[in-house]
Write a protein that holds these residues in place. Structure first.
Motif, mmCIF file in Angstrom:
data_model
loop_
_atom_site.group_PDB
_atom_site.id
_atom_site.type_symbol
_atom_site.label_atom_id
_atom_site.label_comp_id
_atom_site.label_asym_id
_atom_site.label_seq_id
_atom_site.Cartn_x
_atom_site.Cartn_y
_atom_site.Cartn_z
ATOM 1 N N ALA A 16 0.851 -1.193 0.000
ATOM 2 C CA ALA A 16 0.000 0.000 0.000
ATOM 3 C C ALA A 16 0.886 1.243 0.000
ATOM 4 C CB ALA A 16 -0.913 -0.008 1.215
ATOM 5 N N ALA A 17 0.449 2.268 -0.714
ATOM 6 C CA ALA A 17 1.222 3.503 -0.814
ATOM 7 C C ALA A 17 1.185 4.273 0.503
ATOM 8 C CB ALA A 17 0.657 4.360 -1.932
ATOM 9 N N ASP A 18 2.234 5.038 0.746
ATOM 10 C CA ASP A 18 2.248 5.916 1.907
ATOM 11 C C ASP A 18 1.128 6.949 1.764
ATOM 12 O OD1 ASP A 18 4.434 4.660 3.047
ATOM 13 O OD2 ASP A 18 5.889 6.069 2.206
ATOM 14 N N PRO A 19 0.580 7.427 2.873
ATOM 15 C CA PRO A 19 -0.518 8.396 2.801
ATOM 16 C C PRO A 19 -0.077 9.786 2.351
ATOM 17 C CG PRO A 19 0.074 7.965 5.064
ATOM 18 C CD PRO A 19 0.858 6.996 4.225
ATOM 19 N N ALA A 20 1.214 10.054 2.365
ATOM 20 C CA ALA A 20 1.736 11.353 1.924
ATOM 21 C C ALA A 20 2.850 11.115 0.914
ATOM 22 C CB ALA A 20 2.258 12.149 3.117
ATOM 23 N N LYS A 21 3.086 12.119 0.110
ATOM 24 C CA LYS A 21 4.154 12.105 -0.886
ATOM 25 C C LYS A 21 5.204 13.129 -0.473
ATOM 26 C CE LYS A 21 1.445 9.619 -3.596
ATOM 27 N NZ LYS A 21 1.418 8.243 -3.252
ATOM 28 N N ILE A 22 6.307 13.151 -1.189
ATOM 29 C CA ILE A 22 7.324 14.189 -0.968
ATOM 30 C C ILE A 22 7.287 15.124 -2.165
ATOM 31 C CG2 ILE A 22 9.760 14.711 -0.652
ATOM 32 C CD1 ILE A 22 10.042 11.926 0.640
ATOM 33 N N GLY A 23 7.073 16.403 -1.891
ATOM 34 C CA GLY A 23 7.037 17.418 -2.930
ATOM 35 C C GLY A 23 8.071 18.492 -2.656
ATOM 36 N N GLY A 28 12.117 23.982 0.354
ATOM 37 C CA GLY A 28 12.716 22.651 0.297
ATOM 38 C C GLY A 28 11.673 21.554 0.278
ATOM 39 N N PRO A 29 12.119 20.298 0.481
ATOM 40 C CA PRO A 29 11.191 19.169 0.435
ATOM 41 C C PRO A 29 10.156 19.233 1.557
ATOM 42 C CG PRO A 29 13.480 18.415 0.584
ATOM 43 C CD PRO A 29 13.483 19.892 0.736
ATOM 44 N N ALA A 30 8.942 18.799 1.238
ATOM 45 C CA ALA A 30 7.854 18.778 2.218
ATOM 46 C C ALA A 30 6.966 17.579 1.939
ATOM 47 C CB ALA A 30 7.035 20.057 2.132
ATOM 48 N N LEU A 31 6.292 17.114 2.975
ATOM 49 C CA LEU A 31 5.273 16.097 2.774
ATOM 50 C C LEU A 31 4.062 16.776 2.154
ATOM 51 C CD1 LEU A 31 5.443 14.051 6.104
ATOM 52 C CD2 LEU A 31 6.483 13.519 3.894
ATOM 53 N N THR A 32 3.417 16.082 1.217
ATOM 54 C CA THR A 32 2.237 16.621 0.562
ATOM 55 C C THR A 32 1.134 15.573 0.536
ATOM 56 O OG1 THR A 32 2.859 15.898 -1.664
ATOM 57 C CG2 THR A 32 3.681 18.053 -0.950
ATOM 58 N N ASP A 33 -0.090 16.039 0.328
ATOM 59 C CA ASP A 33 -1.203 15.113 0.166
ATOM 60 C C ASP A 33 -1.218 14.601 -1.277
ATOM 61 O OD1 ASP A 33 -2.415 17.104 -1.415
ATOM 62 O OD2 ASP A 33 -3.896 17.623 0.099
ATOM 63 N N ALA A 34 -2.222 13.827 -1.621
ATOM 64 C CA ALA A 34 -2.309 13.222 -2.953
ATOM 65 C C ALA A 34 -2.414 14.262 -4.062
ATOM 66 C CB ALA A 34 -3.500 12.273 -3.005
ATOM 67 N N LYS A 35 -2.878 15.483 -3.733
ATOM 68 C CA LYS A 35 -3.008 16.552 -4.729
ATOM 69 C C LYS A 35 -1.768 17.440 -4.794
ATOM 70 C CE LYS A 35 -8.005 16.722 -4.245
ATOM 71 N NZ LYS A 35 -9.152 17.529 -3.809
ATOM 72 N N GLY A 36 -0.746 17.105 -3.998
ATOM 73 C CA GLY A 36 0.483 17.887 -3.996
ATOM 74 C C GLY A 36 0.459 19.076 -3.055
ATOM 75 N N MET A 37 -0.583 19.172 -2.213
ATOM 76 C CA MET A 37 -0.682 20.294 -1.278
ATOM 77 C C MET A 37 0.187 20.027 -0.050
ATOM 78 S SD MET A 37 -2.594 22.233 -3.033
ATOM 79 C CE MET A 37 -3.007 23.545 -1.905
ATOM 80 N N THR A 38 0.886 21.050 0.387
ATOM 81 C CA THR A 38 1.797 20.948 1.519
ATOM 82 C C THR A 38 1.051 20.532 2.789
ATOM 83 O OG1 THR A 38 3.166 22.680 0.545
ATOM 84 C CG2 THR A 38 3.486 22.238 2.903
ATOM 85 N N LEU A 39 1.690 19.664 3.563
ATOM 86 C CA LEU A 39 1.162 19.242 4.857
ATOM 87 C C LEU A 39 1.961 19.899 5.977
ATOM 88 C CD1 LEU A 39 0.620 15.471 4.055
ATOM 89 C CD2 LEU A 39 -1.144 17.247 4.291
#
Length: 120
Positions: A16-23, A28-39
């Protein structure tokens, strides 16, 4: 046949994919949601529990986890005061920010000195 279906179900869950992505953001790098919005994370959260409820959660929407979600690796699931589930990264609940309008924006970083970009 049942064994094959069961094996496929188990292997799918294992990957299963992680619930957040790295954008990437201007900071600099940040965790993002599936739409690429910063968390973001909130300094007032403690012990893996969200302190952002009611009006706070309207402005800082929690990164919702589906019922039955299980954490893995650096991700965990916390139960909010209303009983809903929220994803956390390294025990820090994750939130969006209503004033970020497009992927990569970080307008929530530093708000009231207690909101910070969630970094990998």
């Amino acid at each position: 046949m049942l064994g094959i279906v069961l094996a496929l179900s188990v292997s799918t869950a294992a990957f299963a994919a992680d619930p957040a992505k790295i954008g990437q953001t201007e900071k600099g790098p940040a965790l993002t949601d599936a739409k690429g919005m910063t968390l973001y994370t909130f300094d007032k959260d403690a012990g893996g529990k969200s302190a952002c409820n009611g009006p706070c959660a309207v402005n800082w929407p929690p990164l919702s986890a589906p019922q039955g979600a299980k954490g893995s690796g650096s991700y965990s699931v916390v139960t909010r005061d209303d009983g809903s589930l929220q994803w956390a990264y390294k025990n820090n609940p994750l939130y969006g920010w209503v004033k970020d309008k497009k992927p990569g924006e970080v307008t929530g970083d530093g708000v009231n000195g207690v909101w910070h970009i969630a970094t990998p």
